[in-house]
Design an enzyme around this catalytic site. Structure first.
Site, PDB file in Angstrom:
ATOM      1  N   THR A  70      59.047  20.226  76.944  1.00 29.84           N
ATOM      2  CA  THR A  70      58.813  21.670  76.903  1.00 29.84           C
ATOM      3  C   THR A  70      59.697  22.458  77.859  1.00 29.84           C
ATOM      4  OG1 THR A  70      56.955  21.462  78.445  1.00 29.84           O
ATOM      5  CG2 THR A  70      56.451  21.412  76.094  1.00 29.84           C
ATOM      6  N   CYS A  71      60.070  21.895  78.986  1.00 32.34           N
ATOM      7  CA  CYS A  71      60.907  22.636  79.938  1.00 32.34           C
ATOM      8  C   CYS A  71      62.305  22.887  79.395  1.00 32.34           C
ATOM      9  CB  CYS A  71      60.989  21.903  81.267  1.00 32.34           C
ATOM     10  SG  CYS A  71      59.428  21.840  82.138  1.00 32.34           S
ATOM     11  N   GLY A  72      62.784  22.020  78.516  1.00 38.32           N
ATOM     12  CA  GLY A  72      64.133  22.160  78.000  1.00 38.32           C
ATOM     13  C   GLY A  72      64.202  22.508  76.532  1.00 38.32           C
TER      14      GLY A  72
END
Length: 103
Positions: A70-72
């Protein structure tokens, strides 16, 4: 590579999803609800730099579900052998998105 069969199948599956399934997929991939203003071209990381959505090849087997980072804004796809297999596994994965939010 945009011409790889998994990439083509992925976008075909997404285009065949209803609006709710597409929103659920976005929640699974991003950890948030709603695409940001400006759409996918306006995705940014925590420091405001452009961060495109990407598909990546998973090193797991086809028995595994797609994995979201999710962060990338990245989704890893295992080496599925058919569009139907990718569709079933992707829909099962996005069904497991509940429980990752804050209570």
């Amino acid at each position: 590579h945009e011409n790889h069969r998994l990439v083509k199948w992925f976008w075909e599956v997404v285009s065949e999803m209803n609006v709710q399934e597409q929103e659920d997929l976005w929640t699974y991939v991003s950890g948030s609800k709603g695409v940001p203003p400006g759409g996918f071209s306006a995705l940014t990381n925590a420091v405001g730099e452009s961060q495109p959505f990407t598909l990546a090849k998973s090193v797991t087997t086809a028995e595994h579900l797609p994995v979201a980072h999710t962060c990338g804004f990245q989704l890893e796809l295992p080496p599925y052998t058919s569009k139907a297999e990718l569709s079933e596994r992707l829909k099962r994965a996005i069904g497991y998105r509940e429980g990752f939010g804050f209570a």
